[in-house]
Design a protein around this motif. Structure first.
Motif, mmCIF file in Angstrom:
data_model
loop_
_atom_site.group_PDB
_atom_site.id
_atom_site.type_symbol
_atom_site.label_atom_id
_atom_site.label_comp_id
_atom_site.label_asym_id
_atom_site.label_seq_id
_atom_site.Cartn_x
_atom_site.Cartn_y
_atom_site.Cartn_z
ATOM 1 N N UNK A 14 0.842 -1.201 0.000
ATOM 2 C CA UNK A 14 0.000 0.000 0.000
ATOM 3 C C UNK A 14 0.879 1.255 0.000
ATOM 4 N N UNK A 15 1.946 1.256 0.801
ATOM 5 C CA UNK A 15 2.816 2.437 0.834
ATOM 6 C C UNK A 15 3.540 2.623 -0.489
ATOM 7 N N UNK A 73 2.383 1.709 -3.395
ATOM 8 C CA UNK A 73 1.347 2.162 -4.339
ATOM 9 C C UNK A 73 1.046 3.652 -4.137
ATOM 10 N N UNK A 74 0.896 4.070 -2.872
ATOM 11 C CA UNK A 74 0.454 5.436 -2.596
ATOM 12 C C UNK A 74 1.586 6.455 -2.630
ATOM 13 N N UNK A 75 2.815 6.055 -2.215
ATOM 14 C CA UNK A 75 3.892 7.038 -2.090
ATOM 15 C C UNK A 75 5.104 6.744 -2.971
ATOM 16 N N UNK A 81 8.386 1.866 0.278
ATOM 17 C CA UNK A 81 7.745 0.828 1.094
ATOM 18 C C UNK A 81 7.638 1.141 2.588
#
Lengths: 320, 115
Positions: free
Chosen positions: A175-176, A178-180, A183
């Motif tokens: 998720x990190x 993908x979003x930022x 990792x």
């Protein structure tokens, strides 16, 4: 994890005839790993199941997993990076210093046999645990193992995969990323994500006393982190979301009880090979979900003035 | 007593995330987790739908969720360098909200991985 040569557990189950566990104890920590994926399963390419597979365990002590292994290599504590570097040299037929080999606690002919097996297998997979990634050398150990796996592809198919612990820690990475784009070990203090483990990773931040508030979800650092880090959590306002009142809750200003994921809260979790799986909660919790509470806190923060001045030249994203 | 069953339930105790567990439950607790390992069985059987803990605590005193949410937002907004940490035992949906929260706060964001 850029450059990681990996695969799914389905491929391991169907194809891997050579398995290495390095610094992990699946027999006790991931009890179904052997039976579901790495050792016991029969497949079109491995019709005899366990008999068609070879398993090597590398660890500093003989754990219960050693009973399941064909070969057990007891590496001297703190020598993983050196051993991986020696293996990388031997894979390329480069000379190695006998004193350096002796230092690792494993005999040269044992390593020669290991390298021969690695090069001659059809599909090799190395699983590495916290015994590698959290001991002397830390992420450099993981990098050395991933490089060894990549380099073995000059001879045969070889992959590597971390043995992830707690439930959805893989999901947090994914998720990190993908979003930022990163990792873990991220800061948004310039208005955009920046990455620097050591500077922005939690233990370091807490031990140095850098942060002045903490929001803890799905973790209990009060039980696992070094004492100076825990002391800092007690000094600053800490907010905890957890299905239980934890050690961290006891030193926190705010604790909110939430529904346990997968048991009473729906959603998605990632398996260690980065396959997302839907959760099927059986119970109905009297408590709200993590998702709902984090969203409500974010919305409550959003009603207050934004932290960065509106005319700031660093403002890079349109703020609501 | 007849128990309800859920087929192919997902266990989130360890990184294997086995998704072939059959759960037998009576809506208050899970009585049986078929196919689960010793760790997964303990995970499923030790959580119940009972109200064991207060909804929320502020400075050790019981509070409502609304009060706790407001207090959390105030503390995080006041901070110059807030940290958002953990995200292991939670869902991807909650993790995505955590990233948004750290972004909104201009804070630090980190998981168990970096320990």
């Amino acid at each position: 994890m850029g450059g990681k040569v990996t695969c799914t557990l389905g491929e391991v189950k169907n194809r891997a005839d050579f398995i290495v566990y390095w610094g992990g104890n699946p027999a006790e920590c991931h009890p179904r790993h052997f039976t579901k994926y790495t050792l016991m399963q029969k497949s079109r390419w491995l019709p005899r199941g366990r008999k068609d597979r070879t398993m090597v365990l590398v660890d500093i002590r003989e754990t219960k997993s050693a009973k399941a292994a064909d070969i057990f290599l007891q590496v001297r504590p703190g020598c993983d990076f050196e051993l991986l570097s020696i293996l990388r040299a031997m894979v390329r037929d480069e000379p190695v210093d006998p004193d350096a080999v002796a230092e690792t606690g494993i005999a040269y002919d044992v390593l020669e046999d290991l390298v021969r097996r690695m090069k001659s297998c059809r599909f090799g997979c190395m699983f590495f645990g916290m015994g590698l990634s959290m001991t002397r050398g830390k992420h450099m150990n993981s990098a050395a193992l991933l490089t060894l796996a990549a380099e073995l592809n000059a001879f045969t198919k070889f992959v590597a995969m971390p043995m992830r612990g707690h439930g959805n820690v893989t999901g947090a990475d994914v998720i990190m990323r993908w979003q930022t784009g990163y990792p873990f070990g991220i800061t948004f203090n310039r208005g955009y994500p920046r990455y620097n483990p050591g500077e922005f990773s939690t233990v370091d931040v807490l031990v140095r006393g850098d942060c002045d508030a903490a929001f803890i979800i799905g973790a209990d650092p009060g039980a696992t982190m070094p004492q100076p880090a825990i002391d800092h959590l007690a000094r600053i306002p800490t907010i905890v979301l957890d299905p239980h009142v934890t050690h961290t809750s006891r030193l926190a200003r705010v604790h909110i009880t939430t529904a346990p994921a997968g048991i009473a809260a729906p959603g998605t979790a990632y398996r260690m090979d980065e396959i997302p799986l839907p959760l099927k909660p059986a119970l109905k919790s009297p408590y709200p979900t993590d998702e709902e509470i984090v969203r409500r806190i974010r919305e409550a923060v959003a009603t207050r003035p934004f932290w960065m001045p509106e005319d700031s030249p660093q403002m890079t994203t349109e703020q609501l | 007593m007849t128990l309800q069953t859920i087929d192919n339930a997902t266990c989130t105790f360890c990184g294997c995330v086995c998704d072939d567990i059959q759960l037998h439950h009576d809506q208050m607790r899970i009585h049986k987790a078929k196919s689960a390992c010793v760790l997964g069985t303990a995970w499923f059987l030790n959580h119940t739908a009972e109200r064991h803990y207060p909804d929320a605590l502020i400075d050790g005193r019981e509070a409502t969720v609304d009060e706790a949410v407001e207090m959390a937002a105030a503390l995080l907004h006041e901070a110059d360098m807030p940290l958002v940490y953990g995200m292991s035992n939670t869902t991807c949906e909650a993790q995505k909200e955590c990233v948004a929260l750290a972004d909104q706060l201009g804070g630090l964001l980190d998981s168990h991985t970096s320990l």
